[in-house]
Design a protein around this motif. Structure first.
Motif: not given
Length: 149
Positions: A53-73
């Motif tokens: 049935g296929g997999s749902a997209p996986v979401i990840a959130e990364t980033g450190e203070e001062g580097d900004g946040d990255l959110v991916s799917a």
């Protein structure tokens, strides 16, 4: 990779999965009901056979203070990354190293929507948690006699 032993001999799953799938998988293999509130899904049926049935997209959130946040799917062969600080998107076709982002930008709108919805939901959750903490702190300070109730 995750390997565990249980009452049912399950096979292998080569699907992209999330840690949210772990608890429903173990509960299902143990013959237990998976609560509706769980966000993940069992990767195997009760006989240990992989569930398709296929997999749902996986979401990840990364980033450190001062580097900004990255959110991916990421889904089976696509990835989008949103730089929250710069408000910029990057799109990747994981099957094509020569991928031209501009040529097929519209094939990423579903993943971009998922990331946008995640960011909105996370912001609302943070505001709700802050309000709960503030109320709880006021109650604790009042109980200690620092505030009038």
């Amino acid at each position: 990779p995750l390997v565990f032993s249980g009452p049912v001999a399950a096979g292998e799953s080569h699907q992209q999965v999330s840690l949210l799938d772990l608890a429903p998988t173990i509960l299902s293999l143990a013959g237990c009901e998976v609560p509706e509130t769980y966000q993940g899904r069992p990767l195997f049926d009760t006989d240990g056979e992989p569930v398709g049935g296929g997999s749902a997209p996986v979401i990840a959130e990364t980033g450190e203070e001062g580097d900004g946040d990255l959110v991916s799917a990421v889904d089976e062969n696509r990835k989008v990354v949103y730089d929250v600080t710069a408000e910029e998107w990057e799109c990747f076709d994981l099957d094509d190293p020569q991928f031209s982002e501009e040529a097929t930008e519209d094939i990423f709108t579903d993943l971009q929507s998922i990331v946008s919805d995640y960011i909105e939901s996370a912001a609302a959750n943070r505001q709700q948690a802050a309000a709960i903490v503030e109320d709880s702190l006021k109650e604790d300070l009042a109980a200690l006699g620092y505030l009038d109730e």
